[in-house]
Design an enzyme around this catalytic site. Structure first.
Site, PDB file in Angstrom:
ATOM      1  N   ASP A 290       0.916  -1.104   0.072  1.00  0.00           N
ATOM      2  CA  ASP A 290       0.379  -0.190  -0.296  1.00  0.00           C
ATOM      3  C   ASP A 290       0.968   1.309   0.116  1.00  0.00           C
ATOM      4  O   ASP A 290       2.237   0.617   0.419  1.00  0.00           O
ATOM      5  CB  ASP A 290      -1.038  -0.072   0.972  1.00  0.00           C
ATOM      6  CG  ASP A 290      -2.043   1.020   0.809  1.00  0.00           C
ATOM      7  OD1 ASP A 290      -1.963   1.791  -0.306  1.00  0.00           O
ATOM      8  OD2 ASP A 290      -3.182   0.853   1.340  1.00  0.00           O
TER       9      ASP A 290
HETATM   10  C1  BGC Z   1      -4.679   3.472   0.531  1.00  0.00           C
HETATM   11  C2  BGC Z   1      -5.476   2.180  -1.183  1.00  0.00           C
HETATM   12  C3  BGC Z   1      -4.895   3.111  -1.885  1.00  0.00           C
HETATM   13  C4  BGC Z   1      -3.707   3.916  -2.859  1.00  0.00           C
HETATM   14  C5  BGC Z   1      -3.492   3.977  -3.893  1.00  0.00           C
HETATM   15  C6  BGC Z   1      -3.834   4.323   0.102  1.00  0.00           C
HETATM   16  O1  BGC Z   1      -3.639   5.241   1.096  1.00  0.00           O
HETATM   17  O2  BGC Z   1      -4.791   2.496   1.024  1.00  0.00           O
HETATM   18  O3  BGC Z   1      -6.299   1.311  -1.021  1.00  0.00           O
HETATM   19  O4  BGC Z   1      -5.045   2.381  -3.678  1.00  0.00           O
HETATM   20  O5  BGC Z   1      -3.494   4.085  -1.310  1.00  0.00           O
HETATM   21  O6  BGC Z   1      -3.834   5.208  -3.952  1.00  0.00           O
END
Ligand code: BGC
Length: 747
Positions: A290
């Site tokens: 993530d």
């Molecule tokens: C979120 C993810 C997301 C990623 C990219 C993160 O902060 O937890 O779910 O896909 O950002 O935007």
């Protein structure tokens, strides 16, 4: 003769060029051979580059001269980037792809990823709402449309579906999932993967990403990015099933979670990534972190520094690094020092390259970036029609005293429409709207005016955008109500309070809105509350002041049409909530599939020394699976094929369902079981099957469900499957509370 010679010359040139062309560029070779050839040519840094994903932005026009963007372009040229997130649109993706393909040494194409959570341009209901439809065909279709719109805009990959089970409406991200139930969550997760990916062999589908692995929905007290501390029994039985279903449906990628499991951050958690995902589930796709989650292992107190973070992530089995750049910075060094084997790196890179080949990007890097197709595909009337169908079916009718709904449009009633959200398009949308535009959406006010075309619809704000109110707003609203036959009040929370980083300690109806409802109730008019929110709110405070509650969640582009469809009765509401509605905030987490405890409170009892509250009931305000219709459904004659069955033989369960009301409609019949005694205690009810059926008034249908060993099985804390003989109960009904019941024994 001349012609023959020149043809031969051309063929010779083609042959020579082909012979000189590296194998990995030869479209006729197998993917495996092409990958092997390419891996041989790559430096350790180029391999690290394939495991590096950067946040993108705009790369054309004046933005292209921004030093930050120029630096990213340099990295692409050096082969240090395998993927971008947040670069969208056929032209943008094409421009950046051109740099990778034409200006990097090996010309490896980029993967473009984006959070397409519930639509790209055509915005569907939030995933939680959509799940309340229990319409799996529609859910799959919505995902396919989102994929098609995205693919035409140059995207190859979305970070969806979110498969996190959660019992906690304080957590803003419940909006992204399919609610509290692992069985239902698994079916929805698989449908979303199928819709997004298809067979991944055309330019209309994109890669899915199962997230957030694992148990991110169990953040303590619903606070975003907080600690998770769940048992392995809960992990296996409650949290893992939807991720597993999505992986089994063929999801190309899986994303690490931000939380810890057993004290180890998910990104560096060997048990989660290596032992479960890779080994037990034989996942063949690739794992992406993530946002910055590799680096955050330092802050967690698990990695000493950035190099250690890269090391710990990679040896745990995590692969692509979203935005923290620790892999691209340290992988070559780690390999040189012998801490990480080249074989492991090759295995990781191979998986990323595999999808680039599978998507056809080596042969046509611009396959997805097609401006003409983009224009023709996005936000079409056909897509909007599907969004409207999905929104209709997502709405959950929670209360309808004296059948105040539907509003009979033919009698042209005067309608007071009250509530700032009813006209504010910006508040129709949540955090994850991809490239959707608020101005393209239909507000509740617009939808109502369009449907109740001969009615006088008079609007007043009633409250301020932040949910507060004042005397003047209340007086205006009351005057408006006094002049109308019926009062529709759109309350709740702005969509902007749904999503990541939107935790709330008090997921309740704001005080100003309660005060407004109190004043409106005093007018004696029928009061219909339309509640917009990305989560179940505690509705106890408004109950006495409203005759009807229409829970409209956050419905996306077609909000106004869908709300009018339901209020007018054009659509007979059929949604059933997939999260319990708490009676009070202090009751959270509240969910239907809890254990019995040693001291359960009897349904009817008011007994001491039981597991209970002294100030509120144990039961939620509305249970899992609950939702009303404008007609009535009766369940009768629950019967089982046998009272005793042997392991390995199926159990047939039948029930008679009758539409006893005046309207045709959908009912979602739900089947639950309970194993009375087992080596690991089992929930008091666990959903095992459901059917969404349409019945005409007076129609009777016999519904049949087949249960097999799988339905009687559970996991222990090591992930072993148990099927244990003993006494069971089976329940069937229209929600998790109001059910018919029968016993059987598994031998
Ligand atoms: C979120 C993810 C997301 C990623 C990219 C993160 O902060 O937890 O779910 O896909 O950002 O935007």
């Amino acid at each position: 003769m001349k012609k023959i010679i020149s043809l031969a010359a051309v063929l010779l040139i083609v042959f020579v060029v082909q012979a000189q062309q590296p194998l990995y560029k030869n479209a006729k070779a197998t993917i495996e051979d092409r990958i092997n050839d390419l891996l041989k040519r790559m430096t350790p840094l180029e391999k690290a580059g394939q495991l590096n994903q950067l946040n993108g932005g705009i790369f054309t026009g004046p933005a292209a001269n921004d030093p930050g963007q120029l630096a990213k372009i340099e990295m692409v040229k050096e082969g240090k980037v395998g993927s971008f997130l947040n670069v969208t649109g056929a032209n943008e993706t094409r421009a950046l792809q051109k740099v990778a393909v034409e200006q990097s040494r090996l010309g490896i194409p980029l993967l473009f990823a984006f959070d397409v959570i519930h639509g790209y341009k055509t915005i569907f209901p939030i995933p939680l709402a959509e799940a309340c439809s229990w319409d799996i065909t529609q859910i799959e279709k919505d995902a396919a449309i989102a994929a098609k719109e995205s693919a035409a805009a140059g995207l190859h990959w979305t970070f969806a579906p979110m498969c996190d089970i959660s019992n906690d409406p304080r957590w803003g991200r419940v909006m992204e999932g399919a609610g509290e139930d692992p069985f239902y969550g698994s079916i929805v997760a698989a449908a979303r993967v199928r819709g997004l990916q298809g067979n991944l062999n055309d330019a209309d589908h994109i890669m899915a990403c199962v997230k957030h692995f694992a148990a991110y929905g169990a953040v303590q007290a619903g606070r975003e990015y907080n600690t998770v501390d769940v048992s392995r029994v809960a992990l296996w039985n409650k949290y893992l099933p939807p991720y597993y279903a999505a992986v089994k449906a063929g999801a190309a990628t899986v994303m690490n979670a931000f939380n810890v499991f057993d004290g180890v951050p998910a990104s560096g958690n060997k048990y989660l990534v290596h032992d479960i995902l890779e080994k037990k589930w034989a996942f063949k796709g690739f794992v992406v972190s993530d946002w910055n989650s590799f680096d955050e292992m330092i802050t967690h107190g698990y990695a000493a520094n950035r190099k250690d973070a890269a090391y710990k992530a990679l040896i745990a089995g995590s692969m692509m690094d979203m935005e923290s750049k620790v892999v691209v910075d340290y992988l070559p060094e780690l390999v040189k020092e012998g801490k990480i084997s080249m074989q492991m790196v090759d295995d990781d890179v191979r998986r990323v390259l595999y999808y680039k080949f599978k998507l056809g990007l080596f042969d046509d890097p611009y396959k997805f970036s097609d401006a003409t197709r983009e224009k023709a595909t996005e936000f079409t009337q056909a897509n909007r029609n599907e969004a409207r169908k999905a929104a209709d079916a997502s709405i959950v009718l929670l209360k309808n005293d004296h059948n105040v709904l539907p509003i009979d449009a033919a009698s042209n009633p005067s309608i007071a429409l009250i509530g700032y959200f009813a006209k504010s398009k910006a508040d129709l949308f949540d955090f994850w709207i991809a490239n959707g535009k608020a101005e393209d959406a239909i507000s509740v006010l617009e939808g109502m005016k369009e449907r109740f075309v001969h009615s006088n619809i008079s609007y007043s704000d009633g409250y301020l955008p932040d949910g507060h109110t004042n005397n003047q707003l209340i007086e205006e609203a009351v005057a408006n109500a006094n002049n109308a036959a019926v009062v529709v009040v759109n309350i709740g929370l702005s969509g902007k309070l749904a999503g990541e980083d939107r935790s709330l300690a008090n997921p309740v109806i704001p005080e100003g809105q309660v005060a407004l409802l109190k004043a409106l109730h005093a007018t004696g008019k029928p009061i219909i509350a339309v509640v917009s929110a990305g989560r179940p709110l505690v509705l106890t405070a408004i109950q006495p002041y409203v005759h009807a509650i229409v829970y409209s969640w956050i419905l996306g582009t077609e909000t106004g049409h869908a709300v009018a469809d339901v209020l007018s009765g054009d659509y007979n509401p059929s949604g059933k909530t997939v999260m319990s509605f708490p009676y009070a905030v202090g009751q959270i987490p509240v969910y239907y599939d809890h254990y019995n405890t040693g001291r359960p409170l009897p349904d009817s009892g008011d007994q001491n020394w039981k597991s209970r509250y002294r100030d509120i009931p144990n039961a939620p305000l509305y249970p899992f699976g609950f939702g009303l219709s404008y007609t009535h459904f009766n369940y009768n004659h629950l019967s089982l094929s046998n009272n005793t069955i042997a392991k390995g033989s199926p159990l047939q369960v039948t029930v008679q369902l009758t539409n006893t009301g005046q309207k045709a409609g959908y009912e979602v019949a739900q089947l639950y079981i309970r194993q009375m005694t087992a080596s690991i205690v089992q929930p008091i009810k666990a959903l095992k099957a459901f059917k969404r059926v349409y019945l005409q008034p007076g129609e009777v249908k016999t519904l049949q469900f087949t249960l097999t060993d799988k339905d009687f099985s559970f996991y222990d804390g090591e992930g072993n499957v148990h099927i244990e003989p003993g006494a069971f109960k089976v329940f069937v009904g229209g929600n998790s509370h109001d059910v018919l019941e029968k016993d059987f024994t598994l031998k």
